[in-house]
Design a protein around this motif. Sequence first.
Motif, PDB file in Angstrom:
ATOM      1  N   GLU A  45      12.778   1.322 -16.357  1.00 40.94           N
ATOM      2  CA  GLU A  45      12.212   0.514 -15.319  1.00 40.94           C
ATOM      3  C   GLU A  45      11.910   1.051 -14.117  1.00 40.94           C
ATOM      4  OE1 GLU A  45      14.005  -3.423 -14.880  1.00 40.94           O
ATOM      5  OE2 GLU A  45      15.147  -3.258 -17.033  1.00 40.94           O
ATOM      6  N   SER A  46      12.387   2.235 -13.883  1.00 43.05           N
ATOM      7  CA  SER A  46      12.248   3.163 -12.617  1.00 43.05           C
ATOM      8  C   SER A  46      10.847   4.028 -12.474  1.00 43.05           C
ATOM      9  CB  SER A  46      13.410   3.971 -12.152  1.00 43.05           C
ATOM     10  OG  SER A  46      13.355   5.138 -13.173  1.00 43.05           O
ATOM     11  N   ASP A  55       6.827   4.653 -13.038  1.00 41.30           N
ATOM     12  CA  ASP A  55       5.718   4.146 -12.321  1.00 41.30           C
ATOM     13  C   ASP A  55       4.987   3.303 -13.478  1.00 41.30           C
ATOM     14  OD1 ASP A  55       6.132   5.285  -9.691  1.00 41.30           O
ATOM     15  OD2 ASP A  55       4.490   6.786  -9.928  1.00 41.30           O
ATOM     16  N   SER A  82       6.777  -0.154 -13.513  1.00 42.82           N
ATOM     17  CA  SER A  82       6.696  -0.774 -12.296  1.00 42.82           C
ATOM     18  C   SER A  82       5.541  -1.077 -11.460  1.00 42.82           C
ATOM     19  CB  SER A  82       7.762   0.109 -11.214  1.00 42.82           C
ATOM     20  OG  SER A  82       7.222   0.945 -10.982  1.00 42.82           O
ATOM     21  N   LYS A  83       4.662  -0.182 -11.906  1.00 43.04           N
ATOM     22  CA  LYS A  83       3.217  -0.559 -11.185  1.00 43.04           C
ATOM     23  C   LYS A  83       2.144  -0.447 -12.306  1.00 43.04           C
ATOM     24  CE  LYS A  83       4.750   2.574  -7.282  1.00 43.04           C
ATOM     25  NZ  LYS A  83       4.559   3.742  -6.526  1.00 43.04           N
TER      26      LYS A  83
END
Length: 426
Positions: free
Chosen positions: A57-58, A60, A63-64
């Motif tokens: 989840e951390s 890119d 998350s993006k």
Amino acid sequence: MSTFTAPKGIPEYYPPESAGFLAVRDTLADAARRAGYGYIELPLFEDTALFARGVGESTDVVSKEMYTFADRGGRSVTLRPEGTAGVMRSVIENGLDRGQLPVKLYYGGAFFRYERPQAGRYRQLQQVGVEAIGVDDPALDAEVIAVADEGYRRLGLTGHRIELTSLGDETCRPEYRARLQEFLRGLSLDEDTRNRVEINPLRVLDDKRPEVQEQLTGVPLMIDHLSDTAREHYEAVKAHLADLGVPFTENPRLVRGLDYYTKTTFEFVHDGLGSQSGIGGGGRYDGLMAELGGQEFSGVGFGLGVDRTLLACRTEGLSVGDQARCEVYCVPLGEPAKRRLVSVAGALRAAGVRVDLSYGGKGLKGAMKAADRSGARYAVVLGERDIEEGSAQLKDLGSGEQRPIALDSAVDEIRAAVSGASEVAP
């Protein structure tokens, strides 16, 4: 004029350039097949939670960059951003891990990431990947790297290099993470980067901004804090690569963009591509299978970018793929001739010869121009007088030489000519 355009950041491949795309994809996949990897076809979309847990989840990516949406049943699904998590899910779900180990699989196709489009960075990217699951053996790591390298070399690439490092194991990573965070907390960083220090500090090492890189002098590196087991594994991988004749460069700052990597980590780089220099990479991912609900099996794999590899080939001036649509182009002059040549074309195709035919009643001049544009080596011309004489004209489009062939044996004579041309082709 069409009012529709392709989505932004999506490359399209069409003739004749698509021949190069196919050649790159097939050559990379063939290297995997020769090493005993079996093909797996993956879904284009999966449960969003699979990628959140599997990729991290951390990152890119999660998350993006993911294309996530609710389907008509209200379920959250995501267009696949990478292949490893999906392969692992399939291995667990279908019980492949209960058979012979390692499970060796390869796959290919489109993957999706919402990024700022630029040369070599697309929102729909094409990859060929392999995964070898269930055995923690440094020789397997070396095999995976060698398979990728062989694919690149079979395409004729010479300007690529392999960057290699180890990201340690569960016994040394926590202590190193703490050391790295302590160092990074003392730097002058923006808020987003400070947040990254707490969530995924390794990613800071991969920050390309000069103002960040200038502060990383003296940063602790994982390679200097490996456990004895992780170091032994890394040294063995390097020894096996040397035995295989696969050159590499050690890069202790190498960081991959996905959380699941442990131990062996590598990237293929081609400096001819500028800032988007990575053309493929991968590594070992101990613990991923258990994270997704399977056995405590390790794995190792790679993902190779077909789009970027094709760009690298063009940078080196390599001509990859057969640009010709066909080997033989049939030119019928009149309806009776068309009926005969349609039959001849069908028989040649059944025999494995690539054949096209002039449609629409073109005259001889227009049909021969089409034959030249097709890239065919031979043209077969048939008119009414030829039919009366029981022959057709076989023309070598390279040399311009033309000779009559008997209609009754036309298929065999054309096949022989094509075979002979293939044998003497450079």
